[in-house]
Write a protein that holds these residues in place. Sequence first.
Motif, PDB file in Angstrom:
ATOM      1  N   PHE A  29      -4.370  25.996  -0.390  1.00  0.00           N
ATOM      2  CA  PHE A  29      -4.429  24.542  -0.273  1.00  0.00           C
ATOM      3  C   PHE A  29      -5.032  23.927  -1.537  1.00  0.00           C
ATOM      4  O   PHE A  29      -4.608  22.864  -1.991  1.00  0.00           O
TER       5      PHE A  29
ATOM      6  N   PHE B  64      -2.400  23.805  -3.989  1.00  0.00           N
ATOM      7  CA  PHE B  64      -1.491  22.716  -3.611  1.00  0.00           C
ATOM      8  C   PHE B  64      -2.017  21.370  -4.113  1.00  0.00           C
ATOM      9  O   PHE B  64      -1.264  20.548  -4.646  1.00  0.00           O
ATOM     10  N   LEU B  65      -3.329  21.157  -3.956  1.00  0.00           N
ATOM     11  CA  LEU B  65      -3.912  19.892  -4.398  1.00  0.00           C
ATOM     12  C   LEU B  65      -3.839  19.765  -5.912  1.00  0.00           C
ATOM     13  O   LEU B  65      -3.520  18.705  -6.446  1.00  0.00           O
TER      14      LEU B  65
ATOM     15  N   GLN C  25      -1.733  20.961  -7.992  1.00  0.00           N
ATOM     16  CA  GLN C  25      -0.372  20.686  -8.481  1.00  0.00           C
ATOM     17  C   GLN C  25      -0.093  19.206  -8.676  1.00  0.00           C
ATOM     18  O   GLN C  25       0.554  18.814  -9.625  1.00  0.00           O
ATOM     19  N   GLY C  26      -0.589  18.393  -7.762  1.00  0.00           N
ATOM     20  CA  GLY C  26      -0.235  16.980  -7.817  1.00  0.00           C
ATOM     21  C   GLY C  26      -1.221  16.135  -8.587  1.00  0.00           C
ATOM     22  O   GLY C  26      -0.906  15.024  -8.981  1.00  0.00           O
ATOM     23  N   SER C  27      -2.443  16.636  -8.787  1.00  0.00           N
ATOM     24  CA  SER C  27      -3.437  15.766  -9.414  1.00  0.00           C
ATOM     25  C   SER C  27      -3.875  16.261 -10.794  1.00  0.00           C
ATOM     26  O   SER C  27      -3.488  15.691 -11.809  1.00  0.00           O
ATOM     27  N   VAL C  28      -4.627  17.353 -10.825  1.00  0.00           N
ATOM     28  CA  VAL C  28      -5.207  17.791 -12.101  1.00  0.00           C
ATOM     29  C   VAL C  28      -4.114  18.169 -13.096  1.00  0.00           C
ATOM     30  O   VAL C  28      -4.124  17.744 -14.255  1.00  0.00           O
TER      31      VAL C  28
ATOM     32  N   GLN D  59      -1.139  17.196 -13.293  1.00  0.00           N
ATOM     33  CA  GLN D  59      -0.313  16.082 -13.772  1.00  0.00           C
ATOM     34  C   GLN D  59      -0.893  15.436 -15.031  1.00  0.00           C
ATOM     35  O   GLN D  59      -0.218  14.716 -15.738  1.00  0.00           O
ATOM     36  N   TRP D  60      -2.164  15.701 -15.287  1.00  0.00           N
ATOM     37  CA  TRP D  60      -2.763  15.189 -16.520  1.00  0.00           C
ATOM     38  C   TRP D  60      -2.684  16.197 -17.646  1.00  0.00           C
ATOM     39  O   TRP D  60      -2.791  15.837 -18.814  1.00  0.00           O
ATOM     40  N   LEU D  61      -2.567  17.483 -17.300  1.00  0.00           N
ATOM     41  CA  LEU D  61      -2.689  18.523 -18.324  1.00  0.00           C
ATOM     42  C   LEU D  61      -1.350  19.049 -18.820  1.00  0.00           C
ATOM     43  O   LEU D  61      -1.246  19.515 -19.947  1.00  0.00           O
TER      44      LEU D  61
ATOM     45  N   ALA E 106       3.002  15.177 -19.582  1.00  0.00           N
ATOM     46  CA  ALA E 106       2.066  14.049 -19.603  1.00  0.00           C
ATOM     47  C   ALA E 106       1.778  13.619 -21.037  1.00  0.00           C
ATOM     48  O   ALA E 106       1.313  12.520 -21.273  1.00  0.00           O
TER      49      ALA E 106
ATOM     50  N   ILE F 126       7.349  22.258 -13.953  1.00  0.00           N
ATOM     51  CA  ILE F 126       7.095  21.972 -12.539  1.00  0.00           C
ATOM     52  C   ILE F 126       6.158  23.058 -12.017  1.00  0.00           C
ATOM     53  O   ILE F 126       6.565  24.205 -11.910  1.00  0.00           O
ATOM     54  N   PRO F 127       4.913  22.737 -11.729  1.00  0.00           N
ATOM     55  CA  PRO F 127       4.002  23.772 -11.252  1.00  0.00           C
ATOM     56  C   PRO F 127       4.318  24.165  -9.817  1.00  0.00           C
ATOM     57  O   PRO F 127       4.499  23.302  -8.966  1.00  0.00           O
TER      58      PRO F 127
ATOM     59  N   VAL G 204       4.049  15.283   1.826  1.00  0.00           N
ATOM     60  CA  VAL G 204       3.171  14.621   0.860  1.00  0.00           C
ATOM     61  C   VAL G 204       3.936  14.165  -0.379  1.00  0.00           C
ATOM     62  O   VAL G 204       3.752  13.044  -0.842  1.00  0.00           O
ATOM     63  N   TYR G 205       4.790  15.010  -0.923  1.00  0.00           N
ATOM     64  CA  TYR G 205       5.436  14.680  -2.190  1.00  0.00           C
ATOM     65  C   TYR G 205       6.919  14.351  -2.082  1.00  0.00           C
ATOM     66  O   TYR G 205       7.463  13.677  -2.944  1.00  0.00           O
TER      67      TYR G 205
ATOM     68  N   GLN H  42      -6.933  14.261  -3.033  1.00  0.00           N
ATOM     69  CA  GLN H  42      -6.243  14.136  -4.314  1.00  0.00           C
ATOM     70  C   GLN H  42      -6.862  13.052  -5.168  1.00  0.00           C
ATOM     71  O   GLN H  42      -6.996  13.198  -6.376  1.00  0.00           O
TER      72      GLN H  42
ATOM     73  N   TYR I   8      -7.738  13.535  -9.028  1.00  0.00           N
ATOM     74  CA  TYR I   8      -6.927  12.853 -10.051  1.00  0.00           C
ATOM     75  C   TYR I   8      -7.801  11.972 -10.924  1.00  0.00           C
ATOM     76  O   TYR I   8      -7.708  11.989 -12.147  1.00  0.00           O
TER      77      TYR I   8
ATOM     78  N   THR J 204     -10.188  13.977 -13.213  1.00  0.00           N
ATOM     79  CA  THR J 204      -9.484  14.520 -14.376  1.00  0.00           C
ATOM     80  C   THR J 204      -9.199  13.433 -15.392  1.00  0.00           C
ATOM     81  O   THR J 204      -9.356  13.636 -16.601  1.00  0.00           O
TER      82      THR J 204
ATOM     83  N   ILE K 296     -10.399  13.529 -19.214  1.00  0.00           N
ATOM     84  CA  ILE K 296      -9.452  13.503 -20.323  1.00  0.00           C
ATOM     85  C   ILE K 296      -9.725  12.315 -21.238  1.00  0.00           C
ATOM     86  O   ILE K 296      -9.671  12.439 -22.460  1.00  0.00           O
TER      87      ILE K 296
ATOM     88  N   TYR L 120      -1.962  10.399  -6.714  1.00  0.00           N
ATOM     89  CA  TYR L 120      -1.319  11.655  -7.097  1.00  0.00           C
ATOM     90  C   TYR L 120       0.148  11.419  -7.365  1.00  0.00           C
ATOM     91  O   TYR L 120       0.677  10.334  -7.153  1.00  0.00           O
ATOM     92  N   ARG L 121       0.784  12.471  -7.850  1.00  0.00           N
ATOM     93  CA  ARG L 121       2.165  12.343  -8.262  1.00  0.00           C
ATOM     94  C   ARG L 121       2.916  13.599  -7.860  1.00  0.00           C
ATOM     95  O   ARG L 121       2.348  14.678  -7.868  1.00  0.00           O
TER      96      ARG L 121
ATOM     97  N   PRO M 243       4.887  16.888  -8.076  1.00  0.00           N
ATOM     98  CA  PRO M 243       4.889  17.811  -9.212  1.00  0.00           C
ATOM     99  C   PRO M 243       6.240  17.912  -9.901  1.00  0.00           C
ATOM    100  O   PRO M 243       6.285  18.185 -11.103  1.00  0.00           O
TER     101      PRO M 243
ATOM    102  N   GLU N 145       4.264   8.239 -17.776  1.00  0.00           N
ATOM    103  CA  GLU N 145       3.370   9.391 -17.708  1.00  0.00           C
ATOM    104  C   GLU N 145       1.921   8.935 -17.766  1.00  0.00           C
ATOM    105  O   GLU N 145       1.623   7.854 -18.270  1.00  0.00           O
ATOM    106  N   ARG N 146       1.042   9.762 -17.273  1.00  0.00           N
ATOM    107  CA  ARG N 146      -0.398   9.498 -17.294  1.00  0.00           C
ATOM    108  C   ARG N 146      -0.715   8.110 -16.760  1.00  0.00           C
ATOM    109  O   ARG N 146      -1.415   7.328 -17.390  1.00  0.00           O
TER     110      ARG N 146
END
Lengths: 173, 290
Positions: free
Chosen positions: A10, A13-14, A16-19, A21-23, A27, A35-36, A69-70, B50, B54, B57, B61, B117-118, B120, B258-259
């Motif tokens: 889990f 899973f979290l 993938q969508g948040s952290v 998406q910035w790295l 981005a 696609i993670p 969720v996504y 999330q 988010y 982060t 950053i 969140y977004r 993936p 993005e971002r």
Amino acid sequence: MRVFVVCFLFFLFLIQGSVLQWLLPQAWGTSFVVIPQLVLSGIVMLSLYGDEQMAVLFGFGFGLLHDIVYGPAWGISAFSTALTAYAAVLVSRHFPPYPWIAGLTNMVVQWIHLFIIYGWFRLFDFTQMPFFPAISYHIIPSVLFNVVCGFPIYFLISRIYRKNEQNTIQLFG
Amino acid sequence: MFIRFFIHRPLLILLLSVILLFLSVGMTRGDRGELDGPESWIKDGVFRLQGFLYQETQALISLISPENSAKPAAEPQEFLNLKSRVFQLEQENEELKKLLGYKEKDRVTYIPARVVYRSPDRWNNRVVINRGSSDGVYAKMPIITSQGLIGRVQSVTEDMADIQLLTDSGSGPGIAAVIQGENGETLGILEGYDPEKKRLIMKKIPASAKPKKGQIVVTSRLSDIYTGGILIGTVDQVKTGEFGVDQIVYVKPSASFERLDFVLVVRDPAKLQLIRHQAGGKDVKGGGKR
């Protein structure tokens, strides 16, 4: 132990969508997209350690969660992840869980999963991306990324299971 | 008994699950309006976790990477000219509004929100923000950033809303947009996105129009959903359409997809009323099919 595995998946899973998406490179403006699919890597490693039913069930459960969720509609990931988890189970019946086997299985499973998801999305008209750009810009970079990221997940899950295996007898592998 | 019947027939299970998949996709796709029940509980639960990750982060950053150095200011003379022009236009606007009997309650307002969140994968572009129906966000409201239009609300729960980004516009009904040329406006429909070139595709532009590179594209007042005059981007490339009777314009979006962090939900009372009217006098909650 199952609770611990569920929490770990889990957490992936979290992330993938948040952290991530910035790295991830998209981005920062690259045209290829990663696609993670870390949860899928986790499920593959789980299936290698022999918990077959659990792997397929987790595939279905986390797939459904991903859809809710996504996703654009329910059922696409639930079906595809459960199916690919079953494929991983079929592989793991024949091989011991060595790291390189885990890497190879993960690679094949990631390919299949991305292809199936892309296929459903095209069929239901959720994406308009043509086939070859989808492969070269999305699928190939994603497979590379997920295979590399699969190894830390492999070592973590194998550690969880080794701890548990101290009380059991192992004949092969 | 039943379990045994199914366990030995993997093919049967596969077929049944494909049928189930088709059924569930058919029932859950498209604009859903306001969600409730277990679905919204799951979404809200994940959304809280999330949101924390988010935004942390994002904070990290922004600490590490030096902020994009401020763009050099426009030349002072040009700036002053523009300022005086804005002043002049504001006055004119004020007078014209008085003539029309413009009411204060019809004013467009903005609801600030943060991205939580977004999804993936980039095949469907879904972003979730932390404002929902309790904050007055409804389905089909446009979403902008400081740089321009980025998408519209697809479904809402009490505390959050799903946004369909512009890059996903190919699967929707299209957006009425206008190119602001030298000799008036040219209407077209924004449909689809080219991920390789990173350009939005605008179709159905009459062959007589002569759009030029650099001209500004904004949303049309005639749109059912979008408030008129929201910046979308600039004209980048012009092509002849499939049958030679119309033209296709590639629009370079002014907003980055993005971002994403802070966004604004546009609340336009006139368009909301229109949507309510089209739903047959019902509440906006129902939402429509794509």
